[in-house]
Design an enzyme around this catalytic site. Sequence first.
Site, PDB file in Angstrom:
ATOM      1  N   GLU A 167       0.800  -1.236   0.000  1.00 18.56           N
ATOM      2  CA  GLU A 167       0.000   0.000   0.000  1.00 18.56           C
ATOM      3  C   GLU A 167       0.825   1.274   0.000  1.00 18.56           C
ATOM      4  OE1 GLU A 167      -2.766  -0.278   3.254  1.00 18.56           O
ATOM      5  OE2 GLU A 167      -3.738  -2.046   2.454  1.00 18.56           O
ATOM      6  N   ASN A 219       2.241  -5.011  -3.343  1.00 23.88           N
ATOM      7  CA  ASN A 219       0.839  -5.351  -3.059  1.00 23.88           C
ATOM      8  C   ASN A 219       0.035  -4.094  -2.743  1.00 23.88           C
ATOM      9  OD1 ASN A 219      -1.054  -7.596  -2.476  1.00 23.88           O
ATOM     10  ND2 ASN A 219      -0.998  -6.877  -0.356  1.00 23.88           N
ATOM     11  N   HIS A 256     -10.378  -6.156  -2.110  1.00 22.80           N
ATOM     12  CA  HIS A 256     -11.429  -6.058  -1.091  1.00 22.80           C
ATOM     13  C   HIS A 256     -12.628  -5.385  -1.757  1.00 22.80           C
ATOM     14  CE1 HIS A 256      -8.747  -7.519   1.946  1.00 22.80           C
ATOM     15  NE2 HIS A 256      -7.847  -6.614   1.606  1.00 22.80           N
ATOM     16  N   GLU A 289      -5.906 -10.892  -1.540  1.00 24.30           N
ATOM     17  CA  GLU A 289      -6.722 -10.715  -0.324  1.00 24.30           C
ATOM     18  C   GLU A 289      -8.205 -10.628  -0.652  1.00 24.30           C
ATOM     19  OE1 GLU A 289      -5.331  -7.389   2.043  1.00 24.30           O
ATOM     20  OE2 GLU A 289      -3.238  -7.793   1.576  1.00 24.30           O
ATOM     21  N   ASP A 291     -11.940 -10.530  -0.755  1.00 25.74           N
ATOM     22  CA  ASP A 291     -13.206 -10.733  -0.064  1.00 25.74           C
ATOM     23  C   ASP A 291     -14.240  -9.823  -0.704  1.00 25.74           C
ATOM     24  OD1 ASP A 291     -12.514  -8.268   1.238  1.00 25.74           O
ATOM     25  OD2 ASP A 291     -11.877  -9.314   3.048  1.00 25.74           O
TER      26      ASP A 291
HETATM   27  C1  XIL Z   1      -5.980  -6.606   8.223  1.00 27.47           C
HETATM   28  C2  XIL Z   1      -6.302  -7.814   9.084  1.00 27.47           C
HETATM   29  O1  XIL Z   1      -7.210  -8.634   8.409  1.00 27.47           O
HETATM   30  C3  XIL Z   1      -6.865  -7.358  10.412  1.00 27.47           C
HETATM   31  O2  XIL Z   1      -7.023  -8.470  11.289  1.00 27.47           O
HETATM   32  C4  XIL Z   1      -5.929  -6.332  11.060  1.00 27.47           C
HETATM   33  O3  XIL Z   1      -6.527  -5.827  12.240  1.00 27.47           O
HETATM   34  C5  XIL Z   1      -5.620  -5.194  10.103  1.00 27.47           C
HETATM   35  O4  XIL Z   1      -5.115  -5.713   8.886  1.00 27.47           O
HETATM   36  N1  XIL Z   1      -4.938  -4.838   3.573  1.00 27.47           N
HETATM   37  C6  XIL Z   1      -3.881  -5.624   3.973  1.00 27.47           C
HETATM   38  C7  XIL Z   1      -4.065  -6.539   5.124  1.00 27.47           C
HETATM   39  O5  XIL Z   1      -2.846  -5.656   3.308  1.00 27.47           O
HETATM   40  O6  XIL Z   1      -2.859  -6.741   5.820  1.00 27.47           O
HETATM   41  C8  XIL Z   1      -5.137  -6.060   6.057  1.00 27.47           C
HETATM   42  O7  XIL Z   1      -5.326  -7.051   7.054  1.00 27.47           O
HETATM   43  C9  XIL Z   1      -6.409  -5.776   5.293  1.00 27.47           C
HETATM   44  C10 XIL Z   1      -6.186  -4.700   4.268  1.00 27.47           C
END
Ligand code: XIL
Length: 373
Positions: A167, A219, A256, A289, A291
């Site tokens: 990020e 990422n 996400h 990631e 979802d």
């Molecule tokens: C999130 C986890 O899922 C949570 O449990 C934690 O509190 C915060 O981080 N992008 C990312 C992940 O790269 O590392 C994040 O994970 C979600 C967003």
Amino acid sequence: MRSLRSPLLALLVLAACGGGSDGSGPTVPPPSLTPTLRSLAEDKLLIGTAVAIAPLREDAAYRARIAEQFNAIVAENAMKFGPLQPSRGTFFWDDADEIVAFGQEHGMTIRGHTLLWHNQSGWVFERNGDLQPDVTAAELPAILENHVTTVVSRYRGKIAQWDVVNEAIADGLGAGLSVEGSLRNAAWAKYYPAGKYQWIADAFRYAHAADPDAKLFYNDYGIEGSSSQKAAYALALVQKLLADGVPVHGVGLQMHLSPDQYGDWPLNDDFPGLLRKFTDLGLEVHVTELDVRLQLPATAAKLEKQKEIYQGLLAASLANPKVTAFLTWGLDDGHSWIDGTYAGYGAALPFDASYAPKPAFLGMQAALQAAPQ
Ligand code: XIL
């Protein structure tokens, strides 16, 4: 239950023991969920999920379901800077080691997430990305080198791919900025003496030196659609890294997603074309990631839409041979960061809180079944 190493044995024992998702004990996955994603994905791509350390330790059904369905895992939190180096120079390996051991035991590929990020950076940065009072900017290069080298060396040969930097690009930018100008002004970028870009290049170089065989990824989120301005900046960043001879091997698309907020994005924004922008550079792409959060309550229609998104994204990923991994951000709706982060949203993952398959799981199965060998 911790001594149950075989998923099959665990299933049999659990089936005999019972238990429920209401806190009365481990839940029992339905015994046959075949064909499994991992059997269908074999030789096509890595199919994986993020694992949380608490259920991995405490819930044999969680372990069994993950081992049954996936051939790749990533730690949801255990390998971030703060959890791994909770105070200056002191490393805590137990959770990360346990996740690696679980993956190895089940013949999985292990992704590492994430060496450097502006969040969860322990004693170095405040939550808002400012330096902690007892850390100076001049110390950052040595802190960065030590962390990256120590962590990647420990898991050399065990962790196949690392998210090296997470990020780094700012949100909401207009067009026309330089690579430097596109980077988020927080944490490493804000204070690194050699500049906002250089910390990224250094991190990749140290990671490569520590494990020359590991594939190294940049990422980010919001870079999944062809018309996304942030995707254009991600492309410019990796192009600059490549031009500078920095060892970067892939790009991770977090994914996400939220149909209630953003409709079909990125499926309606030339997702295959977006993948090609990166893979045409010779880079691999991982969906890291995924979802798909739903505004609650999750109706049958919303779950069907969610299925279409999971299926469509996996089908498009399978159609590009340089898309080599597809991971969801958690196994099930009982273990998802969404509920605690996005008020009113949830039900984002392919399994429900009892580890029973949702339509999204069937969509993933269907995409894998339809893909050519
Ligand atoms: C999130 C986890 O899922 C949570 O449990 C934690 O509190 C915060 O981080 N992008 C990312 C992940 O790269 O590392 C994040 O994970 C979600 C967003």
